[in-house]
Design a protein around this motif. Structure first.
Motif, PDB file in Angstrom:
ATOM      1  N   GLY A   9       0.813  -1.212   0.000  1.00 28.06           N
ATOM      2  CA  GLY A   9       0.000   0.000   0.000  1.00 28.06           C
ATOM      3  C   GLY A   9       0.841   1.253   0.000  1.00 28.06           C
ATOM      4  N   GLU A  10       1.879   1.262   0.816  1.00 25.13           N
ATOM      5  CA  GLU A  10       2.753   2.436   0.878  1.00 25.13           C
ATOM      6  C   GLU A  10       3.533   2.614  -0.425  1.00 25.13           C
ATOM      7  OE1 GLU A  10       5.054   2.280   4.472  1.00 25.13           O
ATOM      8  OE2 GLU A  10       3.252   2.328   5.708  1.00 25.13           O
ATOM      9  N   ARG A  11       3.942   1.516  -1.019  1.00 24.15           N
ATOM     10  CA  ARG A  11       4.669   1.603  -2.284  1.00 24.15           C
ATOM     11  C   ARG A  11       3.778   2.183  -3.390  1.00 24.15           C
ATOM     12  NH1 ARG A  11       9.262  -1.499  -4.441  1.00 24.15           N
ATOM     13  NH2 ARG A  11       9.208  -1.277  -6.692  1.00 24.15           N
ATOM     14  N   VAL A  12       2.558   1.667  -3.484  1.00 24.11           N
ATOM     15  CA  VAL A  12       1.637   2.150  -4.514  1.00 24.11           C
ATOM     16  C   VAL A  12       1.246   3.604  -4.239  1.00 24.11           C
ATOM     17  CG1 VAL A  12      -0.662   1.838  -5.517  1.00 24.11           C
ATOM     18  CG2 VAL A  12       0.821  -0.146  -5.123  1.00 24.11           C
ATOM     19  N   ALA A  13       0.982   3.943  -2.985  1.00 26.07           N
ATOM     20  CA  ALA A  13       0.625   5.325  -2.648  1.00 26.07           C
ATOM     21  C   ALA A  13       1.752   6.288  -3.009  1.00 26.07           C
ATOM     22  CB  ALA A  13       0.279   5.432  -1.165  1.00 26.07           C
ATOM     23  N   TYR A  46       1.047 -10.004  -5.447  1.00 29.24           N
ATOM     24  CA  TYR A  46       1.113  -9.885  -3.992  1.00 29.24           C
ATOM     25  C   TYR A  46      -0.163  -9.271  -3.423  1.00 29.24           C
ATOM     26  CZ  TYR A  46       6.034 -11.171  -3.916  1.00 29.24           C
ATOM     27  OH  TYR A  46       7.220 -11.836  -4.032  1.00 29.24           O
ATOM     28  N   ALA A  47      -0.748  -8.323  -4.133  1.00 26.92           N
ATOM     29  CA  ALA A  47      -1.946  -7.643  -3.645  1.00 26.92           C
ATOM     30  C   ALA A  47      -3.151  -8.571  -3.578  1.00 26.92           C
ATOM     31  CB  ALA A  47      -2.256  -6.436  -4.523  1.00 26.92           C
ATOM     32  N   ALA A  48      -3.123  -9.660  -4.292  1.00 29.24           N
ATOM     33  CA  ALA A  48      -4.228 -10.618  -4.233  1.00 29.24           C
ATOM     34  C   ALA A  48      -4.428 -11.140  -2.811  1.00 29.24           C
ATOM     35  CB  ALA A  48      -3.967 -11.770  -5.202  1.00 29.24           C
ATOM     36  N   ASP A  49      -3.385 -11.102  -1.990  1.00 30.19           N
ATOM     37  CA  ASP A  49      -3.479 -11.537  -0.597  1.00 30.19           C
ATOM     38  C   ASP A  49      -3.955 -10.422   0.332  1.00 30.19           C
ATOM     39  OD1 ASP A  49      -2.561 -14.086  -1.251  1.00 30.19           O
ATOM     40  OD2 ASP A  49      -0.467 -13.534  -0.906  1.00 30.19           O
ATOM     41  N   CYS A  50      -4.321  -9.277  -0.236  1.00 32.21           N
ATOM     42  CA  CYS A  50      -4.737  -8.118   0.562  1.00 32.21           C
ATOM     43  C   CYS A  50      -6.104  -7.617   0.074  1.00 32.21           C
ATOM     44  CB  CYS A  50      -3.707  -7.000   0.424  1.00 32.21           C
ATOM     45  SG  CYS A  50      -2.016  -7.480   0.759  1.00 32.21           S
ATOM     46  N   ASN A  88      -8.821  -6.567   1.409  1.00 38.93           N
ATOM     47  CA  ASN A  88      -9.494  -5.457   2.075  1.00 38.93           C
ATOM     48  C   ASN A  88      -8.657  -4.188   2.142  1.00 38.93           C
ATOM     49  OD1 ASN A  88     -11.803  -7.049   2.641  1.00 38.93           O
ATOM     50  ND2 ASN A  88     -10.699  -7.981   4.338  1.00 38.93           N
ATOM     51  N   ALA A  89      -7.536  -4.186   1.470  1.00 34.81           N
ATOM     52  CA  ALA A  89      -6.640  -3.025   1.513  1.00 34.81           C
ATOM     53  C   ALA A  89      -7.238  -1.860   0.739  1.00 34.81           C
ATOM     54  CB  ALA A  89      -5.280  -3.390   0.945  1.00 34.81           C
ATOM     55  N   ARG A  90      -7.064  -0.676   1.301  1.00 34.64           N
ATOM     56  CA  ARG A  90      -7.473   0.560   0.630  1.00 34.64           C
ATOM     57  C   ARG A  90      -6.245   1.452   0.547  1.00 34.64           C
ATOM     58  NH1 ARG A  90     -13.251   1.558   0.666  1.00 34.64           N
ATOM     59  NH2 ARG A  90     -12.618   3.624   0.022  1.00 34.64           N
ATOM     60  N   ILE A  91      -6.067   2.082  -0.576  1.00 37.51           N
ATOM     61  CA  ILE A  91      -4.914   2.956  -0.763  1.00 37.51           C
ATOM     62  C   ILE A  91      -5.409   4.386  -0.890  1.00 37.51           C
ATOM     63  CG2 ILE A  91      -2.984   3.543  -2.275  1.00 37.51           C
ATOM     64  CD1 ILE A  91      -2.912   0.568  -3.041  1.00 37.51           C
ATOM     65  N   THR A  92      -4.879   5.240  -0.040  1.00 37.73           N
ATOM     66  CA  THR A  92      -5.176   6.665  -0.120  1.00 37.73           C
ATOM     67  C   THR A  92      -3.852   7.404  -0.217  1.00 37.73           C
ATOM     68  OG1 THR A  92      -5.194   6.905   2.269  1.00 37.73           O
ATOM     69  CG2 THR A  92      -7.297   6.445   1.214  1.00 37.73           C
ATOM     70  N   HIS A  93      -3.887   8.524  -0.890  1.00 35.59           N
ATOM     71  CA  HIS A  93      -2.669   9.319  -1.024  1.00 35.59           C
ATOM     72  C   HIS A  93      -3.016  10.783  -1.246  1.00 35.59           C
ATOM     73  CE1 HIS A  93      -3.745   8.936  -5.235  1.00 35.59           C
ATOM     74  NE2 HIS A  93      -2.899   9.911  -5.498  1.00 35.59           N
ATOM     75  N   ASP A  94      -2.105  11.623  -0.885  1.00 37.19           N
ATOM     76  CA  ASP A  94      -2.205  13.044  -1.158  1.00 37.19           C
ATOM     77  C   ASP A  94      -1.333  13.355  -2.366  1.00 37.19           C
ATOM     78  OD1 ASP A  94      -3.828  13.605   1.089  1.00 37.19           O
ATOM     79  OD2 ASP A  94      -2.048  13.566   2.355  1.00 37.19           O
ATOM     80  N   SER A  95      -1.786  14.252  -3.176  1.00 38.08           N
ATOM     81  CA  SER A  95      -1.005  14.660  -4.327  1.00 38.08           C
ATOM     82  C   SER A  95       0.211  15.462  -3.870  1.00 38.08           C
ATOM     83  CB  SER A  95      -1.855  15.501  -5.272  1.00 38.08           C
ATOM     84  OG  SER A  95      -1.085  15.945  -6.352  1.00 38.08           O
ATOM     85  N   ALA A  96       1.320  15.250  -4.516  1.00 38.99           N
ATOM     86  CA  ALA A  96       2.547  15.976  -4.169  1.00 38.99           C
ATOM     87  C   ALA A  96       2.514  17.395  -4.701  1.00 38.99           C
ATOM     88  CB  ALA A  96       3.763  15.234  -4.714  1.00 38.99           C
ATOM     89  N   THR A  97       1.622  17.693  -5.602  1.00 41.94           N
ATOM     90  CA  THR A  97       1.566  19.029  -6.181  1.00 41.94           C
ATOM     91  C   THR A  97       0.512  19.882  -5.561  1.00 41.94           C
ATOM     92  OG1 THR A  97       0.116  18.263  -7.933  1.00 41.94           O
ATOM     93  CG2 THR A  97       2.470  18.333  -8.397  1.00 41.94           C
TER      94      THR A  97
END
Length: 51
Positions: free
Chosen positions: A12-16, A36-40, A42-51
Motif C-alpha cells: 500500500g505504501e509503495r503504490v501510494a 502480492y496484492a491478491a493476498d490483501c 481489504n486493503a485501501r490505498i489513499t494518497h495526497d497529491s505531491a503538487t
C-alpha cells in the motif's frame, strides 16, 4: 518483500508513493504488485497529491 505479516502495508505504501509522485511502473513490477496484492483483499490505498 518484507516479512508476510507486513507485506500488505508495504504494498500500500509503495503504490501510494508511486501515485503521489506520479512515478512510472513497468509491466514486471505491475504484475508482481498485482500478484502480492491478491493476498490483501481489504486493503485501501489513499494518497495526497505531491503538487
Amino acid at each position: 518483500m518484507p516479512m508476510p505479516a507486513v507485506h500488505c502495508r508495504y504494498l500500500g505504501e509503495r503504490v501510494a508513493t508511486k501515485l503521489r509522485w506520479s512515478l512510472a511502473i513497468d509491466p514486471a513490477e505491475r504484475e508482481a504488485l498485482l500478484r502480492y496484492a491478491a493476498d490483501c483483499p481489504n486493503a485501501r490505498i489513499t494518497h495526497d497529491s505531491a503538487t
